[in-house]
Design a protein around this motif. Structure first.
Motif, PDB file in Angstrom:
ATOM      1  N   LEU A 166       0.670  -1.043  -0.062  1.00  0.00           N
ATOM      2  CA  LEU A 166       0.047   0.012   0.006  1.00  0.00           C
ATOM      3  C   LEU A 166       0.826   1.243   0.010  1.00  0.00           C
ATOM      4  O   LEU A 166       0.532   2.387  -0.654  1.00  0.00           O
ATOM      5  CB  LEU A 166      -0.771   0.006   1.045  1.00  0.00           C
ATOM      6  CG  LEU A 166      -2.023   1.118   1.405  1.00  0.00           C
ATOM      7  CD1 LEU A 166      -2.716   1.577   0.306  1.00  0.00           C
ATOM      8  CD2 LEU A 166      -2.603   1.150   2.922  1.00  0.00           C
ATOM      9  N   ALA A 167       1.944   1.379   0.636  1.00  0.00           N
ATOM     10  CA  ALA A 167       2.740   2.333   0.847  1.00  0.00           C
ATOM     11  C   ALA A 167       3.489   2.786  -0.381  1.00  0.00           C
ATOM     12  O   ALA A 167       3.573   3.841  -0.925  1.00  0.00           O
ATOM     13  CB  ALA A 167       3.799   2.258   1.925  1.00  0.00           C
ATOM     14  N   VAL A 168       3.862   1.662  -1.055  1.00  0.00           N
ATOM     15  CA  VAL A 168       4.670   1.857  -2.389  1.00  0.00           C
ATOM     16  C   VAL A 168       3.859   2.383  -3.422  1.00  0.00           C
ATOM     17  O   VAL A 168       4.113   3.063  -4.326  1.00  0.00           O
ATOM     18  CB  VAL A 168       5.459   0.330  -2.811  1.00  0.00           C
ATOM     19  CG1 VAL A 168       5.710   0.548  -4.139  1.00  0.00           C
ATOM     20  CG2 VAL A 168       6.539   0.056  -1.842  1.00  0.00           C
ATOM     21  N   ARG A 169       2.890   1.821  -3.487  1.00  0.00           N
ATOM     22  CA  ARG A 169       1.584   2.229  -4.535  1.00  0.00           C
ATOM     23  C   ARG A 169       1.369   3.522  -4.215  1.00  0.00           C
ATOM     24  O   ARG A 169       1.133   4.342  -5.179  1.00  0.00           O
ATOM     25  CB  ARG A 169       0.345   1.117  -4.585  1.00  0.00           C
ATOM     26  CG  ARG A 169       0.846  -0.060  -5.245  1.00  0.00           C
ATOM     27  CD  ARG A 169      -0.331  -1.085  -5.076  1.00  0.00           C
ATOM     28  NE  ARG A 169      -0.041  -2.290  -5.936  1.00  0.00           N
ATOM     29  CZ  ARG A 169      -1.069  -3.425  -5.890  1.00  0.00           C
ATOM     30  NH1 ARG A 169      -2.001  -3.188  -5.273  1.00  0.00           N
ATOM     31  NH2 ARG A 169      -0.756  -4.280  -6.776  1.00  0.00           N
ATOM     32  N   SER A 170       0.805   3.813  -3.247  1.00  0.00           N
ATOM     33  CA  SER A 170       0.267   5.408  -2.634  1.00  0.00           C
ATOM     34  C   SER A 170       1.478   6.349  -3.121  1.00  0.00           C
ATOM     35  O   SER A 170       1.443   7.337  -3.756  1.00  0.00           O
ATOM     36  CB  SER A 170       0.084   5.327  -1.380  1.00  0.00           C
ATOM     37  OG  SER A 170      -1.012   4.507  -0.854  1.00  0.00           O
ATOM     38  N   GLY A 171       3.082   6.023  -2.695  1.00  0.00           N
ATOM     39  CA  GLY A 171       4.176   6.846  -2.917  1.00  0.00           C
ATOM     40  C   GLY A 171       4.188   7.114  -4.585  1.00  0.00           C
ATOM     41  O   GLY A 171       4.442   8.238  -4.856  1.00  0.00           O
ATOM     42  N   PHE A 172       4.062   5.913  -5.443  1.00  0.00           N
ATOM     43  CA  PHE A 172       4.270   6.288  -6.513  1.00  0.00           C
ATOM     44  C   PHE A 172       3.204   7.086  -7.472  1.00  0.00           C
ATOM     45  O   PHE A 172       3.292   7.849  -8.197  1.00  0.00           O
ATOM     46  CB  PHE A 172       4.598   4.844  -7.453  1.00  0.00           C
ATOM     47  CG  PHE A 172       5.782   4.313  -7.433  1.00  0.00           C
ATOM     48  CD1 PHE A 172       6.771   5.129  -8.348  1.00  0.00           C
ATOM     49  CD2 PHE A 172       6.256   3.149  -6.826  1.00  0.00           C
ATOM     50  CE1 PHE A 172       8.050   4.521  -8.284  1.00  0.00           C
ATOM     51  CE2 PHE A 172       7.608   2.747  -6.559  1.00  0.00           C
ATOM     52  CZ  PHE A 172       8.476   3.467  -7.549  1.00  0.00           C
ATOM     53  N   ALA A 173       1.829   6.778  -6.785  1.00  0.00           N
ATOM     54  CA  ALA A 173       0.758   7.502  -7.060  1.00  0.00           C
ATOM     55  C   ALA A 173       1.025   9.145  -6.869  1.00  0.00           C
ATOM     56  O   ALA A 173       0.546   9.899  -7.797  1.00  0.00           O
ATOM     57  CB  ALA A 173      -0.603   6.942  -6.562  1.00  0.00           C
ATOM     58  N   ILE A 174       1.341   9.205  -5.675  1.00  0.00           N
ATOM     59  CA  ILE A 174       1.387  10.871  -5.518  1.00  0.00           C
ATOM     60  C   ILE A 174       2.596  11.352  -6.166  1.00  0.00           C
ATOM     61  O   ILE A 174       2.737  12.526  -6.685  1.00  0.00           O
ATOM     62  CB  ILE A 174       1.712  10.998  -3.973  1.00  0.00           C
ATOM     63  CG1 ILE A 174       0.447  10.282  -3.321  1.00  0.00           C
ATOM     64  CG2 ILE A 174       1.923  12.325  -3.605  1.00  0.00           C
ATOM     65  CD1 ILE A 174       0.609  10.650  -1.605  1.00  0.00           C
ATOM     66  N   LEU A 175       3.734  10.203  -6.497  1.00  0.00           N
ATOM     67  CA  LEU A 175       5.105  10.796  -7.323  1.00  0.00           C
ATOM     68  C   LEU A 175       4.519  11.319  -8.513  1.00  0.00           C
ATOM     69  O   LEU A 175       4.971  12.268  -9.375  1.00  0.00           O
ATOM     70  CB  LEU A 175       5.928   9.632  -7.432  1.00  0.00           C
ATOM     71  CG  LEU A 175       7.260  10.028  -8.214  1.00  0.00           C
ATOM     72  CD1 LEU A 175       8.020  11.069  -7.626  1.00  0.00           C
ATOM     73  CD2 LEU A 175       8.053   8.783  -8.198  1.00  0.00           C
ATOM     74  N   LEU A 176       3.276  10.377  -9.054  1.00  0.00           N
ATOM     75  CA  LEU A 176       2.902  10.957 -10.549  1.00  0.00           C
ATOM     76  C   LEU A 176       2.687  12.470 -10.592  1.00  0.00           C
ATOM     77  O   LEU A 176       2.501  12.991 -11.433  1.00  0.00           O
ATOM     78  CB  LEU A 176       1.905   9.875 -10.937  1.00  0.00           C
ATOM     79  CG  LEU A 176       2.308   8.347 -11.465  1.00  0.00           C
ATOM     80  CD1 LEU A 176       1.171   7.613 -11.625  1.00  0.00           C
ATOM     81  CD2 LEU A 176       3.415   8.370 -12.345  1.00  0.00           C
ATOM     82  N   VAL A 177       1.815  12.849  -9.402  1.00  0.00           N
ATOM     83  CA  VAL A 177       1.592  14.230  -9.311  1.00  0.00           C
ATOM     84  C   VAL A 177       2.543  15.036  -9.290  1.00  0.00           C
ATOM     85  O   VAL A 177       2.426  16.328 -10.048  1.00  0.00           O
ATOM     86  CB  VAL A 177       0.880  14.543  -8.096  1.00  0.00           C
ATOM     87  CG1 VAL A 177       0.268  15.864  -8.009  1.00  0.00           C
ATOM     88  CG2 VAL A 177      -0.558  13.707  -7.981  1.00  0.00           C
ATOM     89  N   ALA A 178       3.678  14.616  -8.818  1.00  0.00           N
ATOM     90  CA  ALA A 178       5.068  15.706  -9.013  1.00  0.00           C
ATOM     91  C   ALA A 178       5.538  15.715 -10.384  1.00  0.00           C
ATOM     92  O   ALA A 178       5.933  16.797 -11.139  1.00  0.00           O
ATOM     93  CB  ALA A 178       6.066  14.878  -7.955  1.00  0.00           C
ATOM     94  N   LEU A 179       5.312  14.406 -11.052  1.00  0.00           N
ATOM     95  CA  LEU A 179       5.794  14.418 -12.341  1.00  0.00           C
ATOM     96  C   LEU A 179       5.150  15.183 -13.333  1.00  0.00           C
ATOM     97  O   LEU A 179       5.596  16.128 -14.145  1.00  0.00           O
ATOM     98  CB  LEU A 179       5.805  13.030 -12.998  1.00  0.00           C
ATOM     99  CG  LEU A 179       6.919  12.165 -12.130  1.00  0.00           C
ATOM    100  CD1 LEU A 179       6.463  10.542 -12.952  1.00  0.00           C
ATOM    101  CD2 LEU A 179       8.202  12.405 -12.200  1.00  0.00           C
ATOM    102  N   ALA A 180       3.793  15.254 -12.982  1.00  0.00           N
ATOM    103  CA  ALA A 180       2.800  16.007 -13.928  1.00  0.00           C
ATOM    104  C   ALA A 180       3.023  17.612 -13.621  1.00  0.00           C
ATOM    105  O   ALA A 180       2.998  18.346 -14.690  1.00  0.00           O
ATOM    106  CB  ALA A 180       1.590  15.623 -13.678  1.00  0.00           C
ATOM    107  N   SER A 181       3.270  17.898 -12.466  1.00  0.00           N
ATOM    108  CA  SER A 181       3.374  19.306 -12.079  1.00  0.00           C
ATOM    109  C   SER A 181       4.730  19.859 -12.651  1.00  0.00           C
ATOM    110  O   SER A 181       4.764  20.972 -13.057  1.00  0.00           O
ATOM    111  CB  SER A 181       3.460  19.590 -10.722  1.00  0.00           C
ATOM    112  OG  SER A 181       4.063  18.867  -9.827  1.00  0.00           O
ATOM    113  N   GLY A 182       5.710  19.081 -12.468  1.00  0.00           N
ATOM    114  CA  GLY A 182       6.940  19.196 -13.189  1.00  0.00           C
ATOM    115  C   GLY A 182       6.966  19.305 -14.515  1.00  0.00           C
ATOM    116  O   GLY A 182       7.570  20.478 -15.241  1.00  0.00           O
TER     117      GLY A 182
END
Length: 265
Positions: A166-182
């Motif tokens: 759950l932590a890994v999947r949540s971390g990567f899902a939120i990371l995608l937000v960082a990639l999109a904003s970048g």
């Protein structure tokens, strides 16, 4: 055939070279990440001695924050991807490219800081344009690599202690937000630069920086919390509730940063 040889069980072939290559790549990534962090901290000392503005397109802030952030992210992704169900050779290749890309990004930003010119969105000279476009292309490579890891985390359940999936999947899902904003920051800045609004391009990234920064490190914070909780004597239901609460808090922080970005964009 010799009866002795015929009755002797075959020795199982173990993928020793693959395992060795994976460990070498991990050590390379850890060493590169550590050097990037040390570079960022060293430039914090440079800032303390040399002074100058902390904000703005030309400041010592950029080699400091990018060095530390890229270094920590490289180390975190190297660790977290060990829980993904990805072939060892493919993972080693992706991590090697990721480490090289991180080094190029921090190197270009640091070079421009010492030259006293902006590192991103600077098209003043052919050299500055080359550096700026290299950083932009490198950003695109980062998006592709991290998206591949994110997809892998959702295709197959990550391994690890209770709650790590759950932590890994949540971390990567939120990371995608960082990639999109970048990507949004780079795209808007390039458009403004190409249309002759250079100064506006430098300031156009400000609203998205908090969102980008907050969401970038979820891939480290949440798995690290899951790992720490797995080392406690608490019951699994309690550990899972704490992890849910942490994920909810992190998502709330990301939403808050997104709302602020939308209101000030």
């Amino acid at each position: 055939m010799d009866p002795v040889l015929r009755n002797t069980p075959a020795v199982a072939r173990t993928p020793v070279p693959r395992a060795v290559d994976a460990r070498r790549t991990e050590r390379l990534c850890h060493a590169t990440g550590l050097l990037l962090v040390l570079s960022g901290l060293a430039h914090l000392v440079v800032f303390a001695v040399d002074g100058g503005p902390w904000d703005g397109p030309v400041s010592w802030r950029k080699p400091v924050t990018f060095g530390v952030s890229f270094g920590v992210t490289l180390i975190a992704v190297t660790w977290v991807t060990s829980y993904l169900r990805v072939g060892p050779r493919l993972r080693a290749l992706l991590l090697a490219v990721f480490a090289a890309d991180c080094a190029v990004e921090v190197g270009g930003i640091t070079l421009q800081a010492w030259r006293g010119v902006p590192s991103h969105l600077d098209m003043e000279t052919p050299f500055d344009t080359a550096v700026s476009m290299t950083l932009a292309v490198g950003g695109g490579v980062l998006v592709v690599l991290l998206t591949v890891f994110a997809v892998a985390s959702f295709r197959h359940r990550p391994s690890g202690p209770a709650g790590m999936d759950l932590a890994v999947r949540s971390g990567f899902a939120i990371l995608l937000v960082a990639l999109a904003s970048g990507a949004a920051m780079i795209a808007r800045g390039v458009v403004l630069t190409r249309t002759g609004h250079q100064e506006a391009a430098y300031h156009s990234t400000a609203p998205l920086k908090p969102l980008h920064g907050v969401s970038l490190h979820a891939v480290l914070v949440l798995p690290a919390l899951a790992w720490l909780l797995s080392r406690t004597p608490w019951s699994e239901p309690l550990r899972r509730r704490l992890l849910y609460a942490a994920i909810g808090s992190y998502v709330t922080a990301v939403i808050g940063a997104a709302v602020w970005a939308a209101l000030t964009y």
